[in-house]
Each structure stands twice: as C-alpha cells, then as structure tokens.
Enzyme design. Structure first.
Site, PDB file in Angstrom:
ATOM      1  N   TYR A 109       0.882  -1.243   0.058  1.00 30.99           N
ATOM      2  CA  TYR A 109      -0.049  -0.021   0.200  1.00 30.99           C
ATOM      3  C   TYR A 109       0.793   1.242  -0.032  1.00 30.99           C
ATOM      4  CZ  TYR A 109      -4.380  -2.610   0.660  1.00 30.99           C
ATOM      5  OH  TYR A 109      -5.238  -3.533   0.641  1.00 30.99           O
ATOM      6  N   ILE A 110       2.109   0.997   0.283  1.00 38.26           N
ATOM      7  CA  ILE A 110       2.859   2.295   0.170  1.00 38.26           C
ATOM      8  C   ILE A 110       3.873   2.132  -0.420  1.00 38.26           C
ATOM      9  CG2 ILE A 110       4.551   3.539   1.881  1.00 38.26           C
ATOM     10  CD1 ILE A 110       1.792   4.074   2.806  1.00 38.26           C
ATOM     11  N   ASP A 135       9.496  -7.318  -4.854  1.00 40.75           N
ATOM     12  CA  ASP A 135       8.593  -8.128  -3.749  1.00 40.75           C
ATOM     13  C   ASP A 135       8.549  -9.723  -3.786  1.00 40.75           C
ATOM     14  OD1 ASP A 135       5.760  -6.803  -2.597  1.00 40.75           O
ATOM     15  OD2 ASP A 135       5.505  -8.852  -2.831  1.00 40.75           O
ATOM     16  N   LYS A 138       6.475   9.724  13.782  1.00 45.08           N
ATOM     17  CA  LYS A 138       5.412   8.948  13.023  1.00 45.08           C
ATOM     18  C   LYS A 138       4.485   8.491  14.021  1.00 45.08           C
ATOM     19  CE  LYS A 138       2.927   6.952  10.200  1.00 45.08           C
ATOM     20  NZ  LYS A 138       3.342   6.052   9.415  1.00 45.08           N
ATOM     21  N   ARG A 178      -3.645  10.598  17.556  1.00 47.78           N
ATOM     22  CA  ARG A 178      -5.056  10.185  16.920  1.00 47.78           C
ATOM     23  C   ARG A 178      -5.682   9.219  17.603  1.00 47.78           C
ATOM     24  NH1 ARG A 178      -4.200   9.162  10.826  1.00 47.78           N
ATOM     25  NH2 ARG A 178      -6.450   9.282  10.842  1.00 47.78           N
ATOM     26  N   ARG A 214     -12.971  26.050  21.050  1.00 50.23           N
ATOM     27  CA  ARG A 214     -11.559  25.184  21.307  1.00 50.23           C
ATOM     28  C   ARG A 214     -11.799  23.512  21.409  1.00 50.23           C
ATOM     29  NH1 ARG A 214     -11.333  30.213  23.226  1.00 50.23           N
ATOM     30  NH2 ARG A 214     -12.040  29.529  25.225  1.00 50.23           N
ATOM     31  N   CYS A 262      -1.626   1.252  10.829  1.00 49.02           N
ATOM     32  CA  CYS A 262      -0.973   2.515  11.640  1.00 49.02           C
ATOM     33  C   CYS A 262      -1.282   2.824  12.871  1.00 49.02           C
ATOM     34  CB  CYS A 262      -0.995   3.913  10.959  1.00 49.02           C
ATOM     35  SG  CYS A 262      -0.054   3.709   9.248  1.00 49.02           S
ATOM     36  N   PHE A 306     -11.225  -0.698   7.115  1.00 41.04           N
ATOM     37  CA  PHE A 306     -10.775  -0.294   8.428  1.00 41.04           C
ATOM     38  C   PHE A 306     -11.274   1.198   8.368  1.00 41.04           C
ATOM     39  CE2 PHE A 306      -6.708   0.788   6.556  1.00 41.04           C
ATOM     40  CZ  PHE A 306      -6.576   2.150   7.081  1.00 41.04           C
TER      41      PHE A 306
END
Length: 435
Positions: free
Chosen positions: A15-16, A35, A216, A223, A256, A270, A335
C-alpha cells in the site's frame, strides 16, 4: 559533489511501496520494485495493480508502458533503496517484529555499492533504523556505514516514514511534508534530495532517525488517544441514555473543542499498531497511550454486545421466530471509509464474531471488495437492496455510498451515526418563534 540518483529500488510493493515507486517513475526515474509475491510482480509488470487506491492504476500503467517501472523478486544494483515492508507484532505482548526489515537488508546487501543510500520507510519502533544499519554492515564488511565512519561512510542510512491517508495516497505523497532522520547530516540531505524529485511539501530534517521514528509514532498515537475519548464517550452516553452524536455536536460548538466521531474501534496498519511501538520502548512511561489502546481495542466487544441485545429484542418481539431465522446485515468491512483495506479492521473482526455465534444468515455489504475474505466463509456478499430485507442492521463503516441512505426497517446498531437523526440547534430567537 553528490552523485545524481538515476535508479531507485523499492523493497515491498504494498500500500505504500507501490505508490511510492510509481511516483518516482512518474518523474522519469528508473524504478525497480522488489516483492516476494510472484503474483504481485506479474501484475505490476502487466501495468496493473493489486490494491485499490484512486489514480494509482493510471500512474502505474503509464510508468510501466514507458519503461520507467518494472517489478522483480530479486534485488539489483541501484542508487537508492527504499524499504517499505510490514512491521507487525509477534506474540501477545505487541512486541515489534522487525524480521521483514532484516530480511530486506539481507536481500539488498549483496548489491549495495559505495554512494548508495538506504532509507527505511516502514513505520518502526525507535531504534529500528540503527538496527537496519547494523544488519547491513554485518552482511557487507567491505563497506563502511554511518555508525562506523560517520559522514565519510560508503553507504548513507536514513529513516523517512510515510505519512499518507489511504484513499488519498497519490495526492498526499506529493503535498505532505516529509520528516527525514538521517544517521548523519549527509545522509539526511541525500534523502531529502531524493524525495524532492516529487515532493512539493517540505522535507523537514530531524536530529536523527530516532526523532523521525518517534515523530511518526507520536502522530498516530495522538489520533488514537483522541479517538479513544470519542469511543469512551459513546459508552458513557449509552449508559446514560444520551445521543452521543448530539452530545459531540453540542460540545464542538465550543471554539476550542473538536471531538472526533466514535466508531466500532480503530483499524489499519498505523493507528492500531504504532502506539504499541511506543509502549514497547517505554512501557512504564506510557499509561495514557496504553489506556487509549485498551479503550479502542475493546470497542468491538461493546458493539457485539449491542448486536446480541438487538437480536434479543427482535426475538422478544417475534416469539414465533428462532435465531436461525433472523437475518443480520453488516455494512462495511474496511478499516476506514471508501477503501478496500481490511488490515486490523475492527469491522472485519466484528463481522467474524457475529458469524461465529449467530446461527442465522449473515449478509455483508462492502462495495469495495469483490469477494469476502476466507474468515467470512458462510456469509453472503450482497447489495444494499438485498441487505434492506434483513432483521438487524449493523453499520460499521460509513462508506460514501451508505451516507444519506434511508434508515432500514428492523433493529439498528449504528456505530457511525449514518442513520442517526440530526438534531436541530435552535437559536434563542428561533426558539421563541417556535414557542
């Protein structure tokens, strides 16, 4: 004088890796993707793609047809090597598994030449880039590496984690800032020059690979903690009989405050993974991060309890029915919305659990896949019209195609607020007029 980079090798075409390889190739740089999956290699060499990502198919097709991109299973010499392989867990304690990175190092070591740069893009625990440099040095004692020769090393080493959103990868690879942590300043500048071949955002030089690695992990842990707050609010609101969607809308009227939306959990490779990399490095100093992970990883269990309660309600209202006659429709497996990626998906986990304990038909609506995964053998992949005839409806992923759809008849378990009634916020003047 820095040697110009004319050939890039990307190790791992997932995916990256594949979007990154395609991006370099679109700038007329020769790119060789590596790969271990022969099917992936064959697919790319035909100019096709094996993953769903908007615009990726066009870029890959053009790059292959113009001769700038090809795939292979065996590494070959290049000027730059980008490692974008998985970094999963091993065991039940969320211990990082760096074996894929180590295997990539073993594969490329024989073809390394003086002046090459090796960049680790895989999201990794703190210290992984230095470990990578150590593995490469162990395989190539005839070359020098930054930990041995500093700025004068034969091989440059850096970490540059991906920071993109699935569904917008091709756009964000270009526009997002990149954080680069080289083992020396020369390593960092060489890496920055490489990415500037297509990146329009800033290439921000960190003090070293550890700072880049931690940056990272911190982004995704931030999050995760915020999502956990929203998810915990949904549990509290259910207990207190408050509409969580209304509550969050009201609270977010504060200038805020910006509470996120709750969901069935947290997935992907992630946000559901990176916090544990921090915990593995500093377990005693990360109680908040660990708590957030427990809240989010426990949310699927709460959703399952809601589904079981809905089943109980339906059977109570239809005493002549058995559980085997009750149809449950599950909406979404990915997801996150509008992608086909099922990695670490709480929606998939919930669907699997429903299939395991429910004796009746399971209908799955997932517009981004053509077939269901093997773990859902026995369930049926259906269109929304067929799912509408189910008795229990479980909304797990708010794909664009689901938004605005009519609330179906039957028991509802809506983890994304798709079918929630939007409350009207009256101003004081409006309220007086209504009165």
């Amino acid at each position: 004088m820095r040697k110009p980079i004319s050939k890039v090798s990307v190790i791992g075409l997932g995916y990256i890796g594949l979007p990154t390889a395609a991006m370099f190739a679109s700038r007329k740089v020769e790119v060789v993707g590596v790969d271990v999956n022969p099917k992936t290699v064959d697919t790319i060499n035909r100019g096709d793609i094996h993953i769903i990502e908007p615009d990726l198919d066009m870029v890959v097709s053009a790059a292959v047809n113009r001769g700038f991109l090809r795939a292979t299973m065996v590494p070959e010499p290049a000027d730059a090597f980008l490692i974008a392989v998985p970094t999963p867990f091993k065991g039940d304690n969320h211990e990082p598994d760096l074996s894929y990175i180590e295997a990539a190092c073993k594969a490329i070591a024989p073809v390394l030449e003086p002046g090459n740069i090796v960049i680790l893009e895989s999201t990794s625990p703190v210290g992984a880039t230095e470990a990578m440099a150590g593995w490469l040095a162990a395989h190539r004692s005839d070359l020098t590496f930054p930990q041995q020769a500093g700025e004068q090393s034969d091989i440059r080493i850096a970490h540059c984690p991906e920071r993109v959103l699935p569904g917008k990868v091709m756009q964000e690879l270009i526009t997002n800032d990149r954080v680069i942590g080289g083992m020396t300043q020369r390593c960092s500048l060489t890496a920055a020059a490489l990415y500037k071949l297509f990146v329009t955002g800033d290439c921000v030089i960190a003090s070293g690979p550890r700072a880049a690695e931690m940056a990272k992990l911190t982004e995704n842990s931030f999050r995760d903690v915020n999502i956990a707050f929203a998810n915990e609010l949904s549990l509290i609101c259910d207990e207190l009989e408050i509409d969580v969607w209304e509550l969050i809308m009201l609270a977010n009227r504060h200038p805020r405050v910006n509470i996120l939306q709750p969901g069935p959990g947290v997935g992907g490779h992630c946000i559901a993974v990176d916090p544990w990399f921090i915990v593995s490095s500093a377990p005693d100093a990360s109680p908040l991060i660990q708590t957030a992970r427990r809240v989010n990883s426990g949310k699927p269990d709460w959703v399952l309890d809601q589904v079981k309660a809905a089943l109980g309600n339906h059977l109570a209202n239809h005493p002549a029915k058995t559980a085997a006659e009750v149809r449950i429709a599950v909406y979404g497996l990915a997801f996150k919305p509008d992608i086909d990626d099922l990695r670490e998906s709480p929606a998939l986990e919930i669907a699997e659990e429903i299939l395991a304990w429910h004796s009746g038909p399971i209908l799955v609506v997932e517009p981004n896949v053509d077939t269901l995964p093997a773990s859902l053998e026995g369930a049926a992949l259906v269109q929304p019209a067929e799912a509408a005839r189910a008795n229990i409806h479980v909304m797990l992923v708010d794909h664009q195609g689901f938004k605005g759809s009519a609330r179906p008849e039957g028991e509802i378990v809506d983890t994304r607020g798709v079918w929630a009634e939007a409350p009207r916020l009256y101003s004081f003047v409006e309220r007086r007029m209504v009165a």
